[in-house]
Design an enzyme around this catalytic site. Sequence first.
Site, short mmCIF file in Angstrom:
data_model
loop_
_atom_site.label_atom_id
_atom_site.label_comp_id
_atom_site.label_asym_id
_atom_site.label_seq_id
_atom_site.Cartn_x
_atom_site.Cartn_y
_atom_site.Cartn_z
N ASP A 47 0.84 -1.19 0.00
CA ASP A 47 0.00 0.00 0.00
C ASP A 47 0.88 1.25 0.00
O ASP A 47 1.74 1.41 0.86
CB ASP A 47 -0.90 -0.01 1.24
CG ASP A 47 -2.08 0.94 1.12
OD1 ASP A 47 -1.91 2.02 0.55
OD2 ASP A 47 -3.17 0.59 1.60
N SER A 88 -7.04 4.10 -1.48
CA SER A 88 -6.86 2.64 -1.40
C SER A 88 -8.14 1.89 -1.69
O SER A 88 -8.13 0.83 -2.33
CB SER A 88 -6.34 2.26 -0.02
OG SER A 88 -5.06 2.79 0.21
N THR A 141 -8.01 -1.76 1.84
CA THR A 141 -7.50 -2.70 0.83
C THR A 141 -8.00 -4.13 1.05
O THR A 141 -8.61 -4.71 0.15
CB THR A 141 -5.97 -2.65 0.76
OG1 THR A 141 -5.57 -1.31 0.43
CG2 THR A 141 -5.43 -3.61 -0.28
N GLU A 255 -1.12 -7.83 2.17
CA GLU A 255 -0.92 -6.38 2.09
C GLU A 255 0.13 -5.90 3.09
O GLU A 255 0.01 -6.15 4.30
CB GLU A 255 -2.22 -5.63 2.36
CG GLU A 255 -2.04 -4.13 2.15
CD GLU A 255 -3.11 -3.28 2.82
OE1 GLU A 255 -3.29 -2.12 2.39
OE2 GLU A 255 -3.74 -3.74 3.80
N HIS A 264 2.22 8.90 4.39
CA HIS A 264 1.32 9.97 4.84
C HIS A 264 1.98 10.85 5.90
O HIS A 264 1.80 12.06 5.91
CB HIS A 264 0.03 9.39 5.39
CG HIS A 264 -0.97 9.00 4.34
ND1 HIS A 264 -1.52 9.91 3.46
CD2 HIS A 264 -1.50 7.78 4.02
CE1 HIS A 264 -2.37 9.28 2.66
NE2 HIS A 264 -2.37 7.99 2.96
N ASP A 302 -1.49 -0.14 -4.62
CA ASP A 302 -2.76 0.46 -5.00
C ASP A 302 -2.56 1.88 -5.52
O ASP A 302 -3.32 2.38 -6.35
CB ASP A 302 -3.74 0.46 -3.82
CG ASP A 302 -3.07 0.84 -2.51
OD1 ASP A 302 -1.88 1.23 -2.53
OD2 ASP A 302 -3.73 0.76 -1.47
#
Length: 366
Positions: A47, A88, A141, A255, A264, A302
Amino acid sequence: MIFKKIGVLFTSLLLLVSCASVKEKTTQTSLDSNKTKPKNIILLIGDGMGLSQISASYYYNDSTPSFDRFETIGLIKTSSASELITDSASSATAYATGISTYNGAVGVNVDTIAVKTIIEHLIPRNISTGIISTSSVVHATPASFYAHVKSRRLYDDIASFLPDSNLDFIAGGGSQFFDNRKDMRDIFKELKNKGYEVHKNTLPFEASEKKQAIILAPDGMPKMLEGRGDFLPNTTKLALEKLSKNDNGFFLLVEGSQIDWAGHSNEADYLISELLDFDKTIGVALDFAKNNPETLVLVTADHETGGFTLAQDGKDYNKIKPVFSTGGHSATLIPIFAKGPGEDNFKGIFKNTVLFDKLMSLYGIN
C-alpha cells in the site's frame, strides 16, 4: 532420370523435416499453453508503494532485494472513477471487482451497488482464499476483496461481512471492530460458530484443518520500528501451508499496509523499515512458488503515497536523502511484478481494473 529421382527424394525429405518441425512446434505450443494457467495466485500489495519506495530496497537492504528475482514488469494506471488520484478503497475495489468506482468505495460501484469480488467468484469453485494485512483486516484494501459498503470508514459494517465470507485464512489487526460494538454483536463468536479457529493473542505454530482468523491487535498491527517482528512473512508462510492443501488451488492477498502510513506521515525510517519487511515477505512467496511451480506471484501497489523521492543530499552524489513532496497520494504509475505461469499477461501498461480481468482469465472464469 537419376536427377529426377534425387529431386523427388529431396522434396520428400523436406516435407518430412517440415512435418516434424510443425509437430515439434505444435507440441511446444501445447506445452507453453499448459504453462500459462496457474493453479495458485499470490497477490502482494504494498500500500502506497511507488517506484522510489521499491528503489529504497536496493539502497537500504543488507541483501539482494526480492524484487531482483522478477523479469516481467508492467505499469498500472490508478485513477478512480471520481478523481485523478485514487485512494486505497477505490483502487483495491478495481483490483477485486474489475470496475472503476469512487474514492472511499469498498466493493461497490459508483451507484453504491455491490459488485462480486474475485474471492466471491473463487470460493464457489472450491478454490481456497486468504487475506493478510499489517493494518486491521477491515481496512480499505483487504476489505475491498470481501465486503460491500458505501464508505471505507464503516468498519463495524465491514467486519460484519467476515463470518459469512468463507475466507479460509484471515490475519491482521482490528479486534476493536469485532467485540464491544455498539450493536452488541460479537464477531469473534460468530466466526467460531461458522467453524473458524480464532486466535486473539499469538500467531499459531501451524496451520489448522479449520478456517483460521488471527486478529492480534485492536486496530493496525504495531510498526516494524515498534517491534512487530516477522508477523507478515510468518503469517504468509502459515497461510501458504494451509491454502496449498487444496488440490484445486488458492488465491492469497497479502498487504504491506504501513508503507502507506509512513508515506502519509513523511517518516522515511518508518517507510523503509516497512518496505524491507514487505520485501522479505515477497521472498517467502517466491520461495514457495519455486517449490510449487503452478504458482503465480504478483507484486504491486494500490497507489503511491508521499511523493517519495531518493534525492541527492546537497551536492553529494554519493549520499541519498529521502524526500517527500506531499502528505497524500500521488498520481504516478504503479509497477507490477510477475513471476510464474501466466506472467506474460502483466507486461505493458494497463488500467487497474484490467488486473481483475487478467486474474479471472487465468483462473479460467469468464
